[in-house]
Design a protein around this motif. Sequence first.
Motif, PDB file in Angstrom:
ATOM      1  N   ILE A   1       0.841  -1.184   0.000  1.00 25.07           N
ATOM      2  CA  ILE A   1       0.000   0.000   0.000  1.00 25.07           C
ATOM      3  C   ILE A   1       0.882   1.242   0.000  1.00 25.07           C
ATOM      4  CG2 ILE A   1      -2.107  -0.949   1.016  1.00 25.07           C
ATOM      5  CD1 ILE A   1      -1.107  -0.179   3.744  1.00 25.07           C
ATOM      6  N   VAL A   2       0.423   2.266  -0.710  1.00 25.27           N
ATOM      7  CA  VAL A   2       1.155   3.518  -0.834  1.00 25.27           C
ATOM      8  C   VAL A   2       0.278   4.633  -0.296  1.00 25.27           C
ATOM      9  CG1 VAL A   2       2.409   5.024  -2.400  1.00 25.27           C
ATOM     10  CG2 VAL A   2       2.127   2.617  -2.966  1.00 25.27           C
ATOM     11  N   ASP A   3       0.768   5.342   0.698  1.00 23.27           N
ATOM     12  CA  ASP A   3       0.038   6.461   1.283  1.00 23.27           C
ATOM     13  C   ASP A   3       0.523   7.745   0.645  1.00 23.27           C
ATOM     14  OD1 ASP A   3      -1.454   8.130   2.873  1.00 23.27           O
ATOM     15  OD2 ASP A   3      -0.096   8.017   4.575  1.00 23.27           O
ATOM     16  N   THR A   4      -0.303   8.356  -0.185  1.00 24.36           N
ATOM     17  CA  THR A   4       0.105   9.589  -0.858  1.00 24.36           C
ATOM     18  C   THR A   4      -0.202  10.790   0.019  1.00 24.36           C
ATOM     19  OG1 THR A   4      -2.017  10.055  -1.910  1.00 24.36           O
ATOM     20  CG2 THR A   4      -0.551   8.523  -3.037  1.00 24.36           C
ATOM     21  N   GLY A   5       0.497  11.874  -0.213  1.00 24.14           N
ATOM     22  CA  GLY A   5       0.183  13.112   0.482  1.00 24.14           C
ATOM     23  C   GLY A   5      -1.064  13.727  -0.115  1.00 24.14           C
ATOM     24  N   GLY A   6      -1.913  14.303   0.709  1.00 25.06           N
ATOM     25  CA  GLY A   6      -3.127  14.935   0.187  1.00 25.06           C
ATOM     26  C   GLY A   6      -2.802  16.193  -0.589  1.00 25.06           C
ATOM     27  N   ILE A   7      -3.683  16.561  -1.515  1.00 25.59           N
ATOM     28  CA  ILE A   7      -3.497  17.767  -2.312  1.00 25.59           C
ATOM     29  C   ILE A   7      -4.378  18.865  -1.743  1.00 25.59           C
ATOM     30  CG2 ILE A   7      -3.629  18.714  -4.645  1.00 25.59           C
ATOM     31  CD1 ILE A   7      -3.667  15.724  -5.541  1.00 25.59           C
ATOM     32  N   ASP A   8      -3.775  19.968  -1.394  1.00 28.27           N
ATOM     33  CA  ASP A   8      -4.517  21.089  -0.839  1.00 28.27           C
ATOM     34  C   ASP A   8      -4.867  22.050  -1.973  1.00 28.27           C
ATOM     35  OD1 ASP A   8      -5.534  23.263   0.461  1.00 28.27           O
ATOM     36  OD2 ASP A   8      -4.024  23.265   2.046  1.00 28.27           O
ATOM     37  N   PRO A   9      -6.146  22.174  -2.314  1.00 26.36           N
ATOM     38  CA  PRO A   9      -6.522  23.022  -3.448  1.00 26.36           C
ATOM     39  C   PRO A   9      -6.299  24.503  -3.200  1.00 26.36           C
ATOM     40  CG  PRO A   9      -8.464  22.289  -2.268  1.00 26.36           C
ATOM     41  CD  PRO A   9      -7.306  21.553  -1.682  1.00 26.36           C
ATOM     42  N   THR A  10      -6.133  24.900  -1.947  1.00 26.19           N
ATOM     43  CA  THR A  10      -5.969  26.329  -1.648  1.00 26.19           C
ATOM     44  C   THR A  10      -4.531  26.719  -1.380  1.00 26.19           C
ATOM     45  OG1 THR A  10      -6.412  25.937   0.706  1.00 26.19           O
ATOM     46  CG2 THR A  10      -8.287  26.472  -0.709  1.00 26.19           C
ATOM     47  N   HIS A  11      -3.646  25.707  -1.238  1.00 23.67           N
ATOM     48  CA  HIS A  11      -2.234  26.022  -0.978  1.00 23.67           C
ATOM     49  C   HIS A  11      -1.371  25.089  -1.815  1.00 23.67           C
ATOM     50  CE1 HIS A  11      -4.220  27.722   2.568  1.00 23.67           C
ATOM     51  NE2 HIS A  11      -3.236  28.581   2.581  1.00 23.67           N
ATOM     52  N   GLY A  12      -1.214  25.413  -3.066  1.00 24.69           N
ATOM     53  CA  GLY A  12      -0.428  24.578  -3.967  1.00 24.69           C
ATOM     54  C   GLY A  12       1.032  24.946  -3.963  1.00 24.69           C
ATOM     55  N   GLY A  13       1.476  25.667  -2.989  1.00 17.04           N
ATOM     56  CA  GLY A  13       2.874  26.074  -2.922  1.00 17.04           C
ATOM     57  C   GLY A  13       3.011  27.166  -1.898  1.00 17.04           C
ATOM     58  N   LYS A  14       3.774  28.194  -2.195  1.00 16.06           N
ATOM     59  CA  LYS A  14       3.973  29.281  -1.236  1.00 16.06           C
ATOM     60  C   LYS A  14       2.796  30.266  -1.233  1.00 16.06           C
ATOM     61  CE  LYS A  14       9.001  29.086  -1.516  1.00 16.06           C
ATOM     62  NZ  LYS A  14      10.231  29.807  -1.854  1.00 16.06           N
ATOM     63  N   THR A  15       2.062  30.301  -2.363  1.00 12.75           N
ATOM     64  CA  THR A  15       0.957  31.252  -2.439  1.00 12.75           C
ATOM     65  C   THR A  15      -0.353  30.520  -2.566  1.00 12.75           C
ATOM     66  OG1 THR A  15       1.224  31.365  -4.828  1.00 12.75           O
ATOM     67  CG2 THR A  15       2.395  32.991  -3.526  1.00 12.75           C
ATOM     68  N   PRO A  16      -1.443  31.059  -1.980  1.00 10.28           N
ATOM     69  CA  PRO A  16      -2.732  30.396  -2.083  1.00 10.28           C
ATOM     70  C   PRO A  16      -3.179  30.288  -3.534  1.00 10.28           C
ATOM     71  CG  PRO A  16      -2.772  32.117  -0.410  1.00 10.28           C
ATOM     72  CD  PRO A  16      -1.506  32.287  -1.176  1.00 10.28           C
ATOM     73  N   LEU A  17      -3.884  29.195  -3.823  1.00 14.25           N
ATOM     74  CA  LEU A  17      -4.411  28.975  -5.157  1.00 14.25           C
ATOM     75  C   LEU A  17      -5.910  28.796  -5.071  1.00 14.25           C
ATOM     76  CD1 LEU A  17      -1.829  26.372  -6.511  1.00 14.25           C
ATOM     77  CD2 LEU A  17      -1.939  28.775  -7.086  1.00 14.25           C
ATOM     78  N   SER A  18      -6.621  29.293  -6.037  1.00 11.98           N
ATOM     79  CA  SER A  18      -8.053  29.066  -6.079  1.00 11.98           C
ATOM     80  C   SER A  18      -8.319  27.637  -6.509  1.00 11.98           C
ATOM     81  CB  SER A  18      -8.702  30.037  -7.062  1.00 11.98           C
ATOM     82  OG  SER A  18      -8.249  29.772  -8.380  1.00 11.98           O
ATOM     83  N   VAL A  19      -9.489  27.125  -6.180  1.00  9.44           N
ATOM     84  CA  VAL A  19      -9.825  25.738  -6.493  1.00  9.44           C
ATOM     85  C   VAL A  19      -9.707  25.467  -7.976  1.00  9.44           C
ATOM     86  CG1 VAL A  19     -11.720  24.087  -6.505  1.00  9.44           C
ATOM     87  CG2 VAL A  19     -11.284  25.434  -4.467  1.00  9.44           C
ATOM     88  N   GLY A  20     -10.075  26.417  -8.804  1.00 11.58           N
ATOM     89  CA  GLY A  20     -10.068  26.177 -10.241  1.00 11.58           C
ATOM     90  C   GLY A  20      -8.769  26.549 -10.918  1.00 11.58           C
ATOM     91  N   SER A  21      -7.716  26.850 -10.173  1.00  6.34           N
ATOM     92  CA  SER A  21      -6.474  27.306 -10.786  1.00  6.34           C
ATOM     93  C   SER A  21      -5.835  26.222 -11.622  1.00  6.34           C
ATOM     94  CB  SER A  21      -5.489  27.781  -9.718  1.00  6.34           C
ATOM     95  OG  SER A  21      -4.909  26.680  -9.064  1.00  6.34           O
ATOM     96  N   VAL A  22      -5.111  26.656 -12.652  1.00  6.50           N
ATOM     97  CA  VAL A  22      -4.450  25.723 -13.555  1.00  6.50           C
ATOM     98  C   VAL A  22      -3.425  24.889 -12.806  1.00  6.50           C
ATOM     99  CG1 VAL A  22      -2.984  25.534 -15.593  1.00  6.50           C
ATOM    100  CG2 VAL A  22      -4.851  27.208 -15.546  1.00  6.50           C
ATOM    101  N   ASP A  23      -2.646  25.537 -11.901  1.00  9.23           N
ATOM    102  CA  ASP A  23      -1.603  24.828 -11.164  1.00  9.23           C
ATOM    103  C   ASP A  23      -2.195  23.699 -10.334  1.00  9.23           C
ATOM    104  OD1 ASP A  23       0.307  26.412 -12.231  1.00  9.23           O
ATOM    105  OD2 ASP A  23       0.469  27.749 -10.498  1.00  9.23           O
ATOM    106  N   PHE A  24      -3.294  23.976  -9.644  1.00  5.59           N
ATOM    107  CA  PHE A  24      -3.897  22.950  -8.806  1.00  5.59           C
ATOM    108  C   PHE A  24      -4.414  21.790  -9.637  1.00  5.59           C
ATOM    109  CE2 PHE A  24      -8.038  21.416  -7.158  1.00  5.59           C
ATOM    110  CZ  PHE A  24      -7.523  20.540  -6.225  1.00  5.59           C
TER     111      PHE A  24
END
Length: 455
Positions: A55-78
């Motif tokens: 089994i592989v436990d992946t890290g969750g993806i945070d739609p609002t914090h895709g890095g150092k700056t907040p990202l909107s849910v619909g952002s391309v990066d997210f």
Amino acid sequence: MMKPVVALVGRPNVGKSTLFNRLAGERLAIVDDTPGTTRDRLFGEAEWNGRSFNIVDTGGIDPTHGGKTPLSVGSVDFIEDIRRQAQVAIQEADAVLFVNDGETGITEPDLEVAKILRRSQKKLPDGTFWPPIFVVVNKCESQERRDQASEFYELGLGDPYPISAIHGTSTGDILDALVASFKEPEAEEEDDSIKIAIVGKPNAGKSSLLNKLTGIERVIVSPIAGTTRDSIDTKMEFGGLSVTLIDTAGIRRRGRIEHGVEQYSVLRAFKSIERADVALLMIDATTGITAQDTHIAGYILDEWKSCVVLVNKWDAIEKNNETMEEYTTKIRHELNFMDYVPILFISAKTGQRMEQVLPMALQVQEERLARLTTSTINEIIHKAQDAHPHPTHAGRALKMFYGTQVRSDPPTFLIYVNEPKLMHFTYIRYLENQIRAQHNFLGTPIRIVTKGRRE
């Protein structure tokens, strides 16, 4: 035989780590209510209805914090981030557990992940899709929550499985379905070659080592960490023996593994360790031995594989007469659970001591296959017992009757005793040292198993 791989996918704080621990049967991942607390241990082994799988436990993806700056849910990066994670999970896994939160219900990120998972599946000739994806609705402790789980049909991925990972409620249902989805193991092609995996953290020089050993530029060499994404097999003849060199992607600590491609390149590396006979653990001399290196060494030991430690980039170190001894002492201290491994100081760039690498690996493989006679083993056991008797426990004394080597690859010894539960792990380590004093088993772990027998 390679075990099936099951990937846990989903946004942060839905309970992936708790489910991971439940399936693995032990606390391998840190669990906390704070999103993003998964650290360090990435892989575990589980078994259900007689079928083992990883089994592989992946890290969750945070739609609002895709890095150092907040990202909107619909952002391309997210969207690109979760697309990569979902796609590589499907590429590398034999089944996917898409974990959701029954307490919060369906969210926009859940719908986005579901869309990507659906599009990434391959349709088979029989009309089914591969790999199978199971919708797990976690945190369903109450009957009301379980009834509400039907809303997750909206994800379009089939029946939702309401469970409580923290209590283990209904996890048997999802495990039944999961194991039933595994393909029947295929007959593996006969391959008698000695398999040597080159492993280590990123940029330790693994690809350069492979190129030097084979004399061919088969793998891209780059100073940028993380160039190698796949495990690459190179077959060659050496000293009249057939050898397969397995070059793997670099392994980082769990907290430093990026979502997506790099994360699953680590999975490929551990698959390589699983099918290897000997692992060449490469350490970067310019950074010294690090926590990542000891972490990888632990995985090698977990799989009972033989090992040679290669301290690479030795040409880049300013040295005096004591430098090598100081490095050796440091490595022995950090890898005290693998004090039997040989250490070579090399430079894949200049070729320093490269002529010793394959001979050492093959010597270690030969030691892995060594066998001791039953009379030798019993002589070792009796002398060990006379010199240092096992301490009593609650007035009861351990008695060792006799022992035998039941297998090699790795060397495994069975010792018959009056009560196995009386045998302390420190005494097993003592017996291992006594066995190694008779035969070193260079670079190879030793397994000692006790079995009860009446006097």
